[in-house]
Design a protein around this motif. Structure first.
Motif, PDB file in Angstrom:
ATOM      1  N   ASP A 220       0.835  -1.212   0.000  1.00 49.58           N
ATOM      2  CA  ASP A 220       0.000   0.000   0.000  1.00 49.58           C
ATOM      3  C   ASP A 220       0.866   1.256   0.000  1.00 49.58           C
ATOM      4  OD1 ASP A 220      -2.400  -1.294  -0.103  1.00 49.58           O
ATOM      5  OD2 ASP A 220      -2.660  -1.380   2.061  1.00 49.58           O
ATOM      6  N   VAL A 221       1.930   1.248   0.760  1.00 47.26           N
ATOM      7  CA  VAL A 221       2.824   2.426   0.825  1.00 47.26           C
ATOM      8  C   VAL A 221       3.561   2.587  -0.500  1.00 47.26           C
ATOM      9  CG1 VAL A 221       4.852   3.376   1.961  1.00 47.26           C
ATOM     10  CG2 VAL A 221       3.049   2.321   3.312  1.00 47.26           C
ATOM     11  N   TRP A 222       4.162   1.473  -0.982  1.00 49.45           N
ATOM     12  CA  TRP A 222       4.991   1.545  -2.190  1.00 49.45           C
ATOM     13  C   TRP A 222       4.180   1.949  -3.417  1.00 49.45           C
ATOM     14  CZ3 TRP A 222       7.960  -3.671  -1.319  1.00 49.45           C
ATOM     15  CH2 TRP A 222       9.021  -3.444  -0.408  1.00 49.45           C
ATOM     16  N   GLN A 223       3.004   1.345  -3.618  1.00 54.54           N
ATOM     17  CA  GLN A 223       2.254   1.581  -4.847  1.00 54.54           C
ATOM     18  C   GLN A 223       1.625   2.972  -4.909  1.00 54.54           C
ATOM     19  OE1 GLN A 223      -0.485  -1.645  -5.483  1.00 54.54           O
ATOM     20  NE2 GLN A 223       1.159  -3.215  -5.551  1.00 54.54           N
ATOM     21  N   ASN A 224       1.662   3.726  -3.825  1.00 50.60           N
ATOM     22  CA  ASN A 224       1.183   5.116  -3.828  1.00 50.60           C
ATOM     23  C   ASN A 224       2.332   6.117  -3.844  1.00 50.60           C
ATOM     24  OD1 ASN A 224      -1.902   5.220  -3.545  1.00 50.60           O
ATOM     25  ND2 ASN A 224      -1.306   3.616  -2.078  1.00 50.60           N
ATOM     26  N   ASP A 225       3.551   5.649  -4.069  1.00 50.12           N
ATOM     27  CA  ASP A 225       4.718   6.531  -4.098  1.00 50.12           C
ATOM     28  C   ASP A 225       5.476   6.240  -5.393  1.00 50.12           C
ATOM     29  OD1 ASP A 225       7.007   7.993  -3.741  1.00 50.12           O
ATOM     30  OD2 ASP A 225       7.526   7.135  -1.775  1.00 50.12           O
ATOM     31  N   ALA A 226       5.483   7.248  -6.320  1.00 51.92           N
ATOM     32  CA  ALA A 226       6.107   7.043  -7.628  1.00 51.92           C
ATOM     33  C   ALA A 226       7.596   6.785  -7.524  1.00 51.92           C
ATOM     34  CB  ALA A 226       5.860   8.266  -8.531  1.00 51.92           C
ATOM     35  N   ASN A 227       8.217   7.224  -6.450  1.00 49.45           N
ATOM     36  CA  ASN A 227       9.661   7.050  -6.303  1.00 49.45           C
ATOM     37  C   ASN A 227      10.014   5.872  -5.395  1.00 49.45           C
ATOM     38  OD1 ASN A 227      10.287   9.362  -7.906  1.00 49.45           O
ATOM     39  ND2 ASN A 227       9.675  10.658  -6.159  1.00 49.45           N
ATOM     40  N   SER A 228       9.039   5.041  -5.101  1.00 51.32           N
ATOM     41  CA  SER A 228       9.289   3.948  -4.157  1.00 51.32           C
ATOM     42  C   SER A 228      10.116   2.847  -4.799  1.00 51.32           C
ATOM     43  CB  SER A 228       7.960   3.365  -3.666  1.00 51.32           C
ATOM     44  OG  SER A 228       7.303   2.704  -4.725  1.00 51.32           O
ATOM     45  N   PHE A 229      10.573   1.958  -3.941  1.00 51.47           N
ATOM     46  CA  PHE A 229      11.355   0.804  -4.404  1.00 51.47           C
ATOM     47  C   PHE A 229      10.554  -0.033  -5.404  1.00 51.47           C
ATOM     48  CE2 PHE A 229      12.199  -3.746  -3.980  1.00 51.47           C
ATOM     49  CZ  PHE A 229      13.551  -3.784  -4.315  1.00 51.47           C
ATOM     50  N   TYR A 230       9.230  -0.091  -5.226  1.00 58.48           N
ATOM     51  CA  TYR A 230       8.365  -0.903  -6.079  1.00 58.48           C
ATOM     52  C   TYR A 230       8.527  -0.505  -7.539  1.00 58.48           C
ATOM     53  CZ  TYR A 230       4.008  -3.017  -7.802  1.00 58.48           C
ATOM     54  OH  TYR A 230       3.082  -3.752  -8.507  1.00 58.48           O
TER      55      TYR A 230
END
Length: 915
Positions: A220-230
């Protein structure tokens, strides 16, 4: 970022844990990286999650199908790359936020035509075993009625390689693995796109819910952050991203619209070409279908709503033996096995009511030769243009061989379960896959308890080292290994066992599985100990019985003997020496010829055993009888005997007893001769008595009876009534005395004369005498039953007398019975056979049965049933002369039964009585 920081902080504070992860090769989504750690899109995601959560990942390599089994059995904690389906949700738990969206696609060789699902007709399509693609395509092909072969394999590399080499026509895979593998193997993606899906991490049902919760929080955290590790990871693996996550509903909707649009455009183009093509090729298609049908090994058929077959291909001839024309004229239901008729009728009734077909219905059909064949039936409804049901068409496949093979498999499985030895099986990696009931009992593993992971885990450490380092390696190399090991019992104690390990390979030599047979040797070791103890007891018993042992070297003639051997001859065992020559010197001269001949014949092989009795001279000069037994124990290569072992037994006492017995027999013969002479004299006296009775007693009786009758006839008028009464009593007494004399004579004659043993027709004698009795009393109505062909071995004259007496009694004692019955039939008692005479007359009290066969003894009053009591005594003497027995049974007022039991052979009768 504050939320991600909070999550990371919470994870850092959590206690570290080991997470077992299933890893199978499906790049770029999942694969094994360096040192076997998870890699690929989902593998890198999981590695980062583990770093943040403080997990220690323990990768477990496996193919796809085995990974799911391990997850189901709790052997691993987490499985990446699992597409959600309702069926899988029954077995596994999933997190909420999808880890990766995906869809499935069909890939083909360049130049192959695959524009629609209809082009899959007759194709070989490779799928990953146990995958959602396999399940979905099977349903899709069935719904279109297409015959395409789905080929399940263990890995994507194997799947794409088969298409590239021409072993298959197409392969179905998810788009991540498919695109990557297609480029490696030179395949092209077709326009067949299906099964949009969401990929998750899965756990076993009801386990590791905390892992899924942690995965959801991070996704949930990663997929809402364009710069995330995901998104960085997706870019690294060549998956283009656009920053923060657009709502999933939008993407799924867009994918659905695009898919529908592509399908619509493809279907429109296909429809146009199909109309033209099918118009031109309809006749050819029909011919091809007919060719396929006529040449199919399966039975293809069509029948109407009444169940009458309107079409059948020649498969009915190959499977059931009926010509097509003959079969179409038969009521098919009459060929169904009676036990399957209810299922047959219920299936058709349900299908007609719901206008549906049926799948995999197993019915037994009677072949023309009378035997039954097992067929598996699949059918679909036939509808007209208005949708009205017209009948059914289907295919039946002969699965008799498969059913018999399954029955044989079950039989073998039952044998394995019934055996008292531990029987186990393992896959090529050594994982236990089967353990029979005896094995579970030996190891203390309950029926529902999971098996140990490895075959070596059931052994103590030292035995496990032998199995792993020697047993398995030798079995895989040579096919088998056997040795002594041990297993751990329920209480952890070691159980000594004899173990056999076998390897099972295919024709190419590839290892398929391993099996082991383990036998508990505790009982056999105890038996060995008991045997040694028994041998010791035998040695002591031989010593106690003064039985001597010898061990003779046949080449030198020197013998080793036990102390008892020397002692029984009066010698000191410490100084006694035995040899063939000294043994001959001590032998009694009269015994030497026979004894030496037996010895030489046995050693030369002309006798099968050595057993001989002879006398040996003792040290004090006397003679002792010895029983000598022996057996050859060793032979040379040319068969020449080398060594002989045996015993000498002191039989002096036995020989003395035999001499005494011979003397007793000699005196016994004299006593028998004397007794025979006495019996002969008694018989002569009896004959004299019979003569006296016959002549001396009967003459006065006749005179007394004659004068009494004359007095009644000539002077009755002058006699007073009292005198008449006295005279009548004199007449009656004379008659009774005459009857008694006749009875005595009959009884005497029954034991005189020689027996002539012939086959006597009892049925004929009985019917003849019963006819005589009926003629004498025509007013009586007696129901008689005589068994047919009833015969015995005996003297016909005497057997006739036995029958006459027994039938006379039966006729007499049923005189007062309302519905009298007399039966003559075969019977057997205590191993003796003969005939029985029974009636439903007066009967008798068994308490007085001992008086029945005594002369002049009667159980009924004279005024009830007249007689003198000599008949049954005569019967008994005749039966005893035949070596037989007579048995009597009776119940007062219900009747009596007399059983005459005689030997079957003449030589079985007792010696004729001379008394």
């Amino acid at each position: 970022m504050s939320l991600l920081a909070a999550v990371v902080t919470g994870v850092a504070q959590a206690a570290p844990r080991v997470v077992r992860v299933g890893i199978y090769e499906n790049p770029p989504k999942l694969q094994a990286g360096q040192q076997g750690q998870p890699s690929g899109i989902l593998g890198d995601l999981l590695t980062e999650m583990a770093r943040l959560e403080g997990w220690k990942l323990e990768p477990v390599p496996c193919d796809w199908d085995r990974c799911l089994r391990l997850l189901d059995e709790g052997q691993i904690d987490l499985m990446p790359d699992v597409a959600y389906s309702d069926a899988r949700a029954q077995r596994f738990d999933f997190h909420s936020t999808p880890a990766l969206p995906s869809w499935s696609q069909v890939y083909r060789r360049p130049g192959a035509t695959l524009q629609s699902v209809l082009d899959l007709e007759g194709k070989r399509v490779v799928v990953l075993e146990g995958s959602v693609q396999q399940e979905h395509l099977a349903g899709l092909l069935n719904s279109f009625g297409l015959r395409a072969e789905l080929v399940p394999v263990k890995s994507f590399d194997q799947a794409f390689s088969m298409v590239a080499t021409g072993s298959a026509d197409a392969v179905a895979a998810n788009r991540y693995s498919g695109d990557a593998a297609a480029s490696r193997y030179g395949l092209t993606a077709s326009s067949l796109v299906f099964l949009p899906s969401k990929l998750y991490f899965a756990t076993d049902k009801g386990r590791n819910a905390d892992l899924l919760a942690d995965i959801d929080a991070l996704l949930d955290v990663w997929q809402n952050d364009a710069n995330s590790f995901y998104f960085q990871m997706l870019a690294r693996w060549g998956q283009q991203t656009t920053g923060p996550r657009v709502p999933q509903a939008f993407w799924w909707g867009l994918a659905l619209v695009l898919g529908l649009l592509a399908l619509a455009l493809g279907f429109l183009a296909l429809l146009r070409s199909e109309v033209a093509r099918q118009t031109l090729a309809l006749r050819g298609s029909e011919q091809r279908f007919r060719n396929l049908s006529e040449n199919s090994a399966d039975w293809i058929w069509e029948h109407d709503l009444r169940g009458r077959h309107t079409y059948s291909n020649p498969g009915v001839t190959a499977i059931l033996g009926y010509r097509v024309e003959a079969f179409l004229a038969i009521d098919a239901a009459t060929l169904v096995h009676p036990d399957d008729l209810a299922l047959f009728e219920a299936t058709h009734q349900k299908s007609r009511a719901r206008r549906i077909g049926w799948r995999n219905i197993v019915i037994r059909w009677r072949h023309q030769d009378g035997n039954y064949r097992v067929l598996e039936s699949n059918a679909q409804p036939v509808l007209d243009a208005k949708g009205e049901l017209q009948g059914f068409q289907g295919v039946d496949r002969d699965i008799t061989a498969r059913v018999l093979a399954e029955q044989e498999r079950q039989r073998l499985a039952a044998i394995l379960e019934a055996t008292s030895d531990l029987v186990g099986m393992a896959d090529p990696e050594g994982h236990l896959t089967y353990l029979n009931g005896a094995g579970r009992a030996l190891l203390g593993i309950g029926p529902g308890t999971p098996l140990p992971a490895m075959i070596a885990n059931v052994h103590p450490r030292w035995a496990s080292d032998i199995v792993l380092n020697e047993g398995l390696q030798t079995a895989i190399r040579d096919g088998r290994w056997s040795g002594e090991t041990a297993v751990l019992g329920p209480d952890g104690a070691e159980i000594p066992v004899s173990q056999l390990i076998l390897s099972h390979k295919d024709a190419q030599g590839k290892l398929l599985f391993l099996s082991t047979i383990v036998r508990d040797v505790r009982a056999s070791r105890e038996a060995e100990l008991a045997l040694r103890e028994s041998e010791e007891r035998l040695r002591l018993a031989l010593a106690a019985a003064s039985q001597g042992l010898y061990d003779l070297d046949l080449t030198t003639g020197i013998a080793k003997v036990s102390p008892e051997y020397a002692t029984m001859l009066g010698y000191d065992p410490a100084t006694f020496e035995e040899s063939g020559s000294s043994w001959r010197e001590r032998m009694h001269p009269d015994d030497q010829p026979t004894t030496l001949r037996v010895f030489d014949d046995y050693v030369a092989g002309r006798l099968s055993e050595y057993r001989v009795e002879f006398r040996q001279r003792t040290r004090d000069g006397g003679w002792k009888w010895v029983l000598s037994l022996g057996r050859i124990q060793a032979r040379a290569a040319d068969g020449r005997p080398l060594r002989m072992l045996g015993t000498h037994t002191d039989i002096d006492a036995i020989k003395s007893a035999e001499a005494a017995l011979r003397e007793l027999n000699a005196t016994l013969e004299v006593r028998v001769a004397e007794r025979t002479a006495e019996l002969t004299a008694a018989n002569q006296e009896l004959e004299s008595f019979a003569y006296a009775v016959s002549h001396d007693l009967r003459a006065p009786l006749r005179a007394m009876s004659g004068f009494s009758n004359a007095l009644q006839e000539d002077h009755a008028a002058s006699l007073s009534s009292e005198a008449k009464t006295y005279l009548e009593q004199i007449v009656l007494a004379g008659r009774k005395m005459t009857d008694l004399v006749e009875g005595l004579l009959t009884l005497a004659r029954s034991t005189r004369g020689d027996l002539r043993m012939d086959r006597v027709d009892v049925s004929a004698l009985a019917r003849r005498h019963l006819a005589e009795l009926a003629a004498a009393e025509p007013a009586r109505r007696v129901s008689v039953e005589v068994e047919q062909d009833l015969t015995v071995q005996g003297d016909e004259r005497m057997i006739s007398s036995v029958l006459d007496n027994l039938l006379d009694n039966a006729w007499k004692y049923t005189g007062a019975t309302v519905l009298p019955e007399i039966r003559v039939q075969a019977c057997a008692v205590d191993g003796l056979s003969g005939f029985c005479v029974s009636d439903n007359g007066a009967g008798f009290d068994m308490a007085h049965s001992a008086r029945l066969f005594k002369a002049f003894q009667r159980l009924h009053r004279q005024d009830e049933f007249p007689g003198i009591g000599i008949g049954l005594a005569t019967v008994q003497r005749i039966v005893q002369r035949h070596g037989g027995q007579i048995r009597a049974q009776g119940v007062p007022g219900q009747g009596a039964r007399f059983s005459v039991l005689l030997p079957n052979k003449p030589d079985q009768r007792e010696q004729e009585s001379t008394t």
